[in-house]
Design a protein around this motif. Structure first.
Motif, PDB file in Angstrom:
ATOM      1  N   SER A  20       0.823  -1.208   0.000  1.00  0.00           N
ATOM      2  CA  SER A  20       0.000   0.000   0.000  1.00  0.00           C
ATOM      3  C   SER A  20       0.861   1.263   0.000  1.00  0.00           C
ATOM      4  N   THR A  21       0.258   2.350  -0.426  1.00  0.00           N
ATOM      5  CA  THR A  21       0.925   3.646  -0.414  1.00  0.00           C
ATOM      6  C   THR A  21       1.299   4.040   1.011  1.00  0.00           C
ATOM      7  N   GLN A  22       0.403   3.811   1.948  1.00  0.00           N
ATOM      8  CA  GLN A  22       0.661   4.162   3.344  1.00  0.00           C
ATOM      9  C   GLN A  22       1.848   3.385   3.892  1.00  0.00           C
ATOM     10  N   SER A  23       1.928   2.097   3.599  1.00  0.00           N
ATOM     11  CA  SER A  23       3.032   1.278   4.074  1.00  0.00           C
ATOM     12  C   SER A  23       4.364   1.736   3.475  1.00  0.00           C
ATOM     13  N   ALA A  24       4.353   2.104   2.199  1.00  0.00           N
ATOM     14  CA  ALA A  24       5.573   2.599   1.546  1.00  0.00           C
ATOM     15  C   ALA A  24       6.022   3.916   2.174  1.00  0.00           C
ATOM     16  N   ALA A  25       5.069   4.820   2.431  1.00  0.00           N
ATOM     17  CA  ALA A  25       5.404   6.107   3.049  1.00  0.00           C
ATOM     18  C   ALA A  25       5.959   5.915   4.455  1.00  0.00           C
ATOM     19  N   GLU A  26       5.347   5.023   5.230  1.00  0.00           N
ATOM     20  CA  GLU A  26       5.818   4.762   6.590  1.00  0.00           C
ATOM     21  C   GLU A  26       7.218   4.163   6.595  1.00  0.00           C
ATOM     22  N   SER A  27       7.524   3.273   5.646  1.00  0.00           N
ATOM     23  CA  SER A  27       8.844   2.637   5.631  1.00  0.00           C
ATOM     24  C   SER A  27       9.955   3.634   5.316  1.00  0.00           C
ATOM     25  N   GLY A  28       9.620   4.709   4.596  1.00  0.00           N
ATOM     26  CA  GLY A  28      10.615   5.725   4.281  1.00  0.00           C
ATOM     27  C   GLY A  28      10.551   6.935   5.182  1.00  0.00           C
ATOM     28  N   GLY A  29       9.631   6.932   6.146  1.00  0.00           N
ATOM     29  CA  GLY A  29       9.480   8.079   7.037  1.00  0.00           C
ATOM     30  C   GLY A  29       8.963   9.312   6.321  1.00  0.00           C
ATOM     31  N   LEU A  30       8.142   9.116   5.297  1.00  0.00           N
ATOM     32  CA  LEU A  30       7.629  10.234   4.511  1.00  0.00           C
ATOM     33  C   LEU A  30       6.364  10.814   5.136  1.00  0.00           C
ATOM     34  N   LYS A  31       6.274  12.126   5.132  1.00  0.00           N
ATOM     35  CA  LYS A  31       5.060  12.799   5.586  1.00  0.00           C
ATOM     36  C   LYS A  31       4.264  13.321   4.397  1.00  0.00           C
ATOM     37  N   THR A  32       4.965  13.607   3.292  1.00  0.00           N
ATOM     38  CA  THR A  32       4.334  14.083   2.069  1.00  0.00           C
ATOM     39  C   THR A  32       4.843  13.248   0.903  1.00  0.00           C
ATOM     40  N   ILE A  33       3.925  12.731   0.092  1.00  0.00           N
ATOM     41  CA  ILE A  33       4.307  11.946  -1.082  1.00  0.00           C
ATOM     42  C   ILE A  33       4.230  12.845  -2.311  1.00  0.00           C
ATOM     43  N   GLN A  34       5.336  12.915  -3.046  1.00  0.00           N
ATOM     44  CA  GLN A  34       5.389  13.713  -4.275  1.00  0.00           C
ATOM     45  C   GLN A  34       4.925  12.891  -5.480  1.00  0.00           C
ATOM     46  N   TYR A  35       5.403  11.638  -5.566  1.00  0.00           N
ATOM     47  CA  TYR A  35       4.990  10.769  -6.667  1.00  0.00           C
ATOM     48  C   TYR A  35       5.258   9.313  -6.298  1.00  0.00           C
ATOM     49  N   LEU A  36       4.647   8.398  -7.060  1.00  0.00           N
ATOM     50  CA  LEU A  36       4.757   6.964  -6.808  1.00  0.00           C
ATOM     51  C   LEU A  36       5.236   6.234  -8.051  1.00  0.00           C
ATOM     52  N   ASP A  37       6.050   5.217  -7.852  1.00  0.00           N
ATOM     53  CA  ASP A  37       6.472   4.306  -8.905  1.00  0.00           C
ATOM     54  C   ASP A  37       6.134   2.895  -8.443  1.00  0.00           C
ATOM     55  N   TYR A  38       6.182   1.943  -9.365  1.00  0.00           N
ATOM     56  CA  TYR A  38       6.018   0.552  -8.953  1.00  0.00           C
ATOM     57  C   TYR A  38       6.942  -0.346  -9.757  1.00  0.00           C
ATOM     58  N   ASN A  39       7.216  -1.496  -9.190  1.00  0.00           N
ATOM     59  CA  ASN A  39       8.023  -2.522  -9.823  1.00  0.00           C
ATOM     60  C   ASN A  39       7.223  -3.810  -9.777  1.00  0.00           C
ATOM     61  N   TYR A  40       7.074  -4.463 -10.936  1.00  0.00           N
ATOM     62  CA  TYR A  40       6.343  -5.726 -11.001  1.00  0.00           C
ATOM     63  C   TYR A  40       7.284  -6.784 -11.554  1.00  0.00           C
ATOM     64  N   PHE A  41       7.426  -7.896 -10.830  1.00  0.00           N
ATOM     65  CA  PHE A  41       8.313  -8.989 -11.212  1.00  0.00           C
ATOM     66  C   PHE A  41       7.489 -10.270 -11.280  1.00  0.00           C
ATOM     67  N   ASN A  42       7.591 -11.004 -12.391  1.00  0.00           N
ATOM     68  CA  ASN A  42       6.788 -12.207 -12.593  1.00  0.00           C
ATOM     69  C   ASN A  42       7.644 -13.291 -13.235  1.00  0.00           C
ATOM     70  N   VAL A  43       7.601 -14.489 -12.670  1.00  0.00           N
ATOM     71  CA  VAL A  43       8.300 -15.636 -13.241  1.00  0.00           C
ATOM     72  C   VAL A  43       7.251 -16.680 -13.617  1.00  0.00           C
ATOM     73  N   LEU A  44       6.865 -16.693 -14.905  1.00  0.00           N
ATOM     74  CA  LEU A  44       5.930 -17.670 -15.459  1.00  0.00           C
ATOM     75  C   LEU A  44       4.625 -17.802 -14.671  1.00  0.00           C
ATOM     76  N   GLY A  45       4.213 -16.771 -13.988  1.00  0.00           N
ATOM     77  CA  GLY A  45       2.997 -16.813 -13.197  1.00  0.00           C
ATOM     78  C   GLY A  45       3.122 -17.627 -11.914  1.00  0.00           C
ATOM     79  N   ILE A  46       4.294 -18.173 -11.682  1.00  0.00           N
ATOM     80  CA  ILE A  46       4.527 -18.974 -10.475  1.00  0.00           C
ATOM     81  C   ILE A  46       4.824 -18.070  -9.287  1.00  0.00           C
ATOM     82  N   TYR A  47       5.680 -17.091  -9.522  1.00  0.00           N
ATOM     83  CA  TYR A  47       6.085 -16.146  -8.476  1.00  0.00           C
ATOM     84  C   TYR A  47       5.865 -14.733  -9.001  1.00  0.00           C
TER      85      TYR A  47
END
Length: 73
Positions: A36-63
């Motif tokens: 979640s956005t909230q969890s990402a902000a908390e892990s970085g100690g952010l009080k204000t979010i400027q922008y969001l990125d994401y990373n998606y990793f998939n191995v043959l639908g298994i992982y």
């Protein structure tokens, strides 16, 4: 795949502070984690979010792993 989640890039400023949150799915049967956005902000100690990125990793639908990266102050 690395891609932006934010759609309004005209107002985004470049920041050096960031936080990440991930979730994992195995065989489409077992999922765990909190990407979640909230969890990402908390892990970085952010009080204000400027922008969001994401990373998606998939191995043959298994992982599959999704990581949300929040950038801000």
């Amino acid at each position: 795949v690395n891609a932006p989640l934010s759609v309004d890039h005209n107002r985004s400023t470049v920041t050096t502070k960031q936080g990440e949150a991930s979730s994992v799915c195995i065989l489409g049967l077992v999922s765990f984690g909190d990407a979640s956005t909230q969890s990402a902000a908390e892990s970085g100690g952010l009080k204000t979010i400027q922008y969001l990125d994401y990373n998606y990793f998939n191995v043959l639908g298994i992982y599959q792993e999704t990581t949300v990266i929040a950038h801000g102050e």
